[in-house]
Scaffold this motif. Structure first.
Motif, PDB file in Angstrom:
ATOM      1  N   ALA A  11       0.833  -1.200   0.000  1.00 14.25           N
ATOM      2  CA  ALA A  11       0.000   0.000   0.000  1.00 14.25           C
ATOM      3  C   ALA A  11       0.867   1.249   0.000  1.00 14.25           C
ATOM      4  CB  ALA A  11      -0.929  -0.015   1.220  1.00 14.25           C
ATOM      5  N   SER A  12       0.262   2.373  -0.338  1.00 12.93           N
ATOM      6  CA  SER A  12       1.032   3.621  -0.434  1.00 12.93           C
ATOM      7  C   SER A  12       1.544   4.060   0.931  1.00 12.93           C
ATOM      8  CB  SER A  12       0.174   4.723  -1.047  1.00 12.93           C
ATOM      9  OG  SER A  12      -0.850   5.130  -0.155  1.00 12.93           O
ATOM     10  N   ARG A  30      -3.517   6.405   6.162  1.00  8.88           N
ATOM     11  CA  ARG A  30      -4.093   6.317   4.818  1.00  8.88           C
ATOM     12  C   ARG A  30      -3.713   4.992   4.150  1.00  8.88           C
ATOM     13  NH1 ARG A  30      -3.262  10.713  -0.110  1.00  8.88           N
ATOM     14  NH2 ARG A  30      -3.860   9.323  -1.819  1.00  8.88           N
ATOM     15  N   GLU A  34      -6.203   1.941   2.960  1.00  8.81           N
ATOM     16  CA  GLU A  34      -6.230   1.429   1.586  1.00  8.81           C
ATOM     17  C   GLU A  34      -6.074  -0.089   1.577  1.00  8.81           C
ATOM     18  OE1 GLU A  34      -3.015   3.521  -0.178  1.00  8.81           O
ATOM     19  OE2 GLU A  34      -4.162   5.371  -0.519  1.00  8.81           O
ATOM     20  N   ALA A  38      -8.792  -3.008   0.494  1.00 13.74           N
ATOM     21  CA  ALA A  38      -8.461  -3.937  -0.586  1.00 13.74           C
ATOM     22  C   ALA A  38      -8.601  -5.392  -0.162  1.00 13.74           C
ATOM     23  CB  ALA A  38      -7.029  -3.687  -1.060  1.00 13.74           C
ATOM     24  N   THR A  61       1.340  -4.190   5.130  1.00  9.80           N
ATOM     25  CA  THR A  61       0.351  -4.473   4.094  1.00  9.80           C
ATOM     26  C   THR A  61      -0.135  -5.912   4.195  1.00  9.80           C
ATOM     27  OG1 THR A  61       1.330  -2.847   2.569  1.00  9.80           O
ATOM     28  CG2 THR A  61      -0.057  -4.568   1.602  1.00  9.80           C
TER      29      THR A  61
END
Length: 223
Positions: A11-12, A30, A34, A38, A61
């Protein structure tokens, strides 16, 4: 045995959104949101062996996706040397020629770290050794089942790809970094590392590779 591999980019991070080279940054709120969003979309089967880069953002992640992953150094992010933590905008002013070379030349490593060509070699070594890695993991899982007989040990055997996968296909997931996924694609296609700048990998993107007797191939990610 054939192999189906799903490569997932992490993820970012705040560093990515600030156009800054990573410095082993964790996911911020954030990025975690995300990855959590997902989780249902990705629908990763339970019987896949799962590996992850040692980077904190990749492990965060995998955890947010509900994946119990084994850390593997072969999935580590590109080594950016002296550029870790620096902004692209600052480098464009302070070292424009070095940045331009790194952006266009796969053999350039002005930062003193790893070139993209070297990353292709490393990613290729991980891909080509995957059968051995899975075999060792399956052996450890079977040993655990025979020694304690617990459901937890049986679950480890499943995660090593020893149970419900078709006999002719083993299923693997790897949570890693966009440059590593680019490198894996280049290796799978037998392409020149010169094409690296033409491959874009977004956060939480999935790339599917499969290996059969004819070698690695790139498939549309069907999950």
């Amino acid at each position: 045995m054939d192999t189906r591999l799903l490569l997932i980019s992490h993820a970012s991070t705040a560093a990515m959104r600030a156009a800054r080279f990573p410095a082993n940054d964790p996911l911020d709120a954030r990025g975690l949101a995300e990855a959590d969003a997902a989780r249902a979309r990705l629908s990763i089967p339970d019987d896949m062996a799962v590996f992850v880069s040692p980077a904190v953002c990749a492990r965060d992640t995998a955890s947010a996706l509900g994946l119990a992953a084994t850390v593997h150094e072969g999935l580590a992010d590109m080594d950016y040397g002296r550029w870790h933590g620096l902004r692209l905008a600052d480098l464009a002013v302070e070292a424009p020629q070095d940045l331009a070379a790194w952006t266009h030349d796969p053999d350039a490593a002005a930062h003193g770290g790893e070139s993209f060509s070297q990353l292709v070699k490393r990613a290729g070594q991980w891909l080509d050794a995957l059968d051995d890695t899975l075999s060792k993991g399956a052996t450890r899982a079977r040993d655990s089942v025979s020694s304690d007989g617990t459901n937890e040990a049986k679950n480890r055997a499943l995660s090593a790809g020893t149970s419900s996968a078709p006999r002719n296909m083993q299923h693997v997931v790897a949570v890693t970094h966009a440059p590593v996924i680019r490198a894996a694609i280049v290796h799978a296609l037998g392409a020149s590392p010169d094409v690296f700048s033409r491959i874009e990998i977004a956060p939480l993107a999935i790339v599917e590779l499969r290996r059969s007797r004819r070698g690695w191939t790139w498939w549309p990610a069907s999950q």
